[in-house]
Design an enzyme around this catalytic site. Structure first.
Site, PDB file in Angstrom:
ATOM      1  N   CYS A  94       0.871  -1.146  -0.214  1.00 51.05           N
ATOM      2  CA  CYS A  94      -0.158   0.033  -0.012  1.00 51.05           C
ATOM      3  C   CYS A  94       0.969   1.263   0.094  1.00 51.05           C
ATOM      4  O   CYS A  94       1.759   1.248   0.818  1.00 51.05           O
ATOM      5  CB  CYS A  94      -0.950  -0.085   1.223  1.00 51.05           C
ATOM      6  N   HIS A 122       3.658  -7.861  13.758  1.00 49.45           N
ATOM      7  CA  HIS A 122       2.677  -7.899  12.505  1.00 49.45           C
ATOM      8  C   HIS A 122       3.754  -7.464  11.275  1.00 49.45           C
ATOM      9  O   HIS A 122       4.589  -6.877  11.531  1.00 49.45           O
ATOM     10  CB  HIS A 122       1.775  -6.522  12.880  1.00 49.45           C
ATOM     11  N   GLU A 124       3.569  -5.678   8.648  1.00 50.94           N
ATOM     12  CA  GLU A 124       4.075  -4.304   8.424  1.00 50.94           C
ATOM     13  C   GLU A 124       5.023  -3.662   9.417  1.00 50.94           C
ATOM     14  O   GLU A 124       5.933  -3.057   8.891  1.00 50.94           O
ATOM     15  CB  GLU A 124       2.527  -3.525   8.669  1.00 50.94           C
ATOM     16  N   CYS A 190      -2.939   5.751   8.630  1.00 54.69           N
ATOM     17  CA  CYS A 190      -4.096   5.716   7.753  1.00 54.69           C
ATOM     18  C   CYS A 190      -5.412   5.855   8.311  1.00 54.69           C
ATOM     19  O   CYS A 190      -5.657   5.056   9.175  1.00 54.69           O
ATOM     20  CB  CYS A 190      -3.792   4.529   6.687  1.00 54.69           C
ATOM     21  N   SER A 218      -9.971 -11.855  10.625  1.00 57.81           N
ATOM     22  CA  SER A 218      -9.227 -10.492  10.177  1.00 57.81           C
ATOM     23  C   SER A 218      -9.368  -9.590  11.693  1.00 57.81           C
ATOM     24  O   SER A 218     -10.695  -9.485  12.061  1.00 57.81           O
ATOM     25  CB  SER A 218     -10.409  -9.885   9.259  1.00 57.81           C
ATOM     26  N   ASN A 220      -9.067  -6.552  11.920  1.00 60.51           N
ATOM     27  CA  ASN A 220      -9.931  -5.102  11.861  1.00 60.51           C
ATOM     28  C   ASN A 220     -11.546  -5.431  11.974  1.00 60.51           C
ATOM     29  O   ASN A 220     -12.229  -4.771  12.224  1.00 60.51           O
ATOM     30  CB  ASN A 220      -9.468  -4.240  10.670  1.00 60.51           C
ATOM     31  N   SER A 262     -10.562  -5.591   4.842  1.00 57.52           N
ATOM     32  CA  SER A 262     -10.203  -6.566   4.069  1.00 57.52           C
ATOM     33  C   SER A 262     -11.565  -7.400   3.395  1.00 57.52           C
ATOM     34  O   SER A 262     -11.479  -8.435   2.850  1.00 57.52           O
ATOM     35  CB  SER A 262      -9.466  -7.690   4.775  1.00 57.52           C
TER      36      SER A 262
HETATM   37 FE1  F3S Z   1      -3.266   0.960   3.127  1.00 57.17          FE
HETATM   38 FE2  F3S Z   1      -4.633   2.172   5.199  1.00 57.17          FE
HETATM   39 FE3  F3S Z   1      -5.604   0.204   3.750  1.00 57.17          FE
HETATM   40  S1  F3S Z   1      -2.550   1.780   5.006  1.00 57.17           S
HETATM   41  S2  F3S Z   1      -3.830  -1.165   3.119  1.00 57.17           S
HETATM   42  S3  F3S Z   1      -5.271   1.972   2.797  1.00 57.17           S
HETATM   43  S4  F3S Z   1      -5.819   0.619   6.038  1.00 57.17           S
END
Ligand code: F3S
Length: 278
Positions: A94, A122, A124, A190, A218, A220, A262
């Protein structure tokens, strides 16, 4: 029964982009693999597998085709190992995550010490840590002020996992300021996650029942279900329309629908269609 969709719901920009890139790769003859499941959504991962996009645990398991990097990104080391094996890369990192990786490296060069506010382990966060270390930084991963190492000397840079909250970042910054350290902060949060949570909470307040769509694996989506359940006792977390039970909605005038970052639009539409048919 009125069906109301949350103002912000379902696949975020980065996940949708990764899905589009994977589906585009599925149309090519040489095939492709993802390093780990593309997203935490079993239906989507199954659908991709049917189209020849398999999820592998490590680069060593790939002997042909392209390697798709997921939206969370990878460490520079993993990227190099793909390149060394001569495998083409489809980079679905991303852009928000790529920006955070760049910030981690810059802070490491400027400050020497980097605090990553995020969830240790995680994928990321592993990428952010590796980027800072490769740029010569010492790194600590913290979720709250209590995790900050003792005797951390200035200067300190702070970078944030994209899905963290502003509150978590502020708490860590405040704790450093209280120690007399003015950290250099790169706010790489984000807002897709926050928007979904706020929209779900607002909707759960106004409907009689609410359906949360997304993988049970998931985090989230599970968090969205918790937020909804706090405001609406008739909250149901499902992965697909077949799980819906008409008994859940007896006597309901309105049903809310929300979905994790997701969850692709097609899965939301399938649930909405089923509810509207009832
Ligand atoms: Fe990117 Fe934000 Fe989704 S970092 S993957 S747009 S939650």
């Amino acid at each position: 029964m009125r069906v109301v969709k949350a103002k912000h719901a379902g696949a975020c920009y980065g996940v949708q982009r990764a899905l589009d890139m994977a589906l585009e790769a599925a149309g090519r003859t040489e095939g492709a693999s993802t390093l780990g499941p593309l997203i935490h959504n079993p239906q989507v991962v199954g659908e991709l597998a049917e189209r020849g996009i398999r999820a592998v645990e490590s680069v060593d398991a790939v002997d042909h085709g392209s390697v798709i990097i997921r939206s969370h990104g990878v460490t520079p080391g993993v990227r190099r190992s793909v390149e060394e094996r001569g495998l083409p890369i489809i980079d679905a990192t991303c852009p928000h995550v790529a920006r955070a990786q760049k910030a981690a490296a810059e802070l490491a060069r400027q400050c020497g010490r980097v605090v990553v506010v995020g969830e240790a382990g995680h994928p990321e966060v592993e990428g952010l840590v590796a980027c800072a270390r490769e740029a010569g930084g010492q790194v600590a991963v913290v979720t709250e002020p209590a995790d900050l190492p003792d005797g951390l000397p200035a200067p300190v840079g702070i970078v944030v996992q994209t899905t963290q909250t502003r509150e978590s970042l502020d708490a860590v910054v405040d704790a450093l300021v209280a120690r007399g350290i003015e950290p250099q902060v790169k706010n790489t949060i984000c807002f897709a996650t926050r928007q979904r949570q706020e929209a779900a909470a607002a909707l759960a307040d106004e409907v009689d029942a609410i359906v949360v769509i997304g993988g049970r694996n998931s985090s989230n989506t599970t968090r969205l279900a918790e937020i909804c359940a706090a405001a609406c006792s008739r909250t149901h977390h499902v992965e697909a329309p077949d799980e819906l039970d008409p008994a859940w909605f007896e006597g309901c005038e309105s049903v809310g629908v929300t979905a994790g970052a997701s969850t692709p639009e097609a899965q939301i539409a399938a649930v909405v269609d089923r509810l509207e048919a009832w």
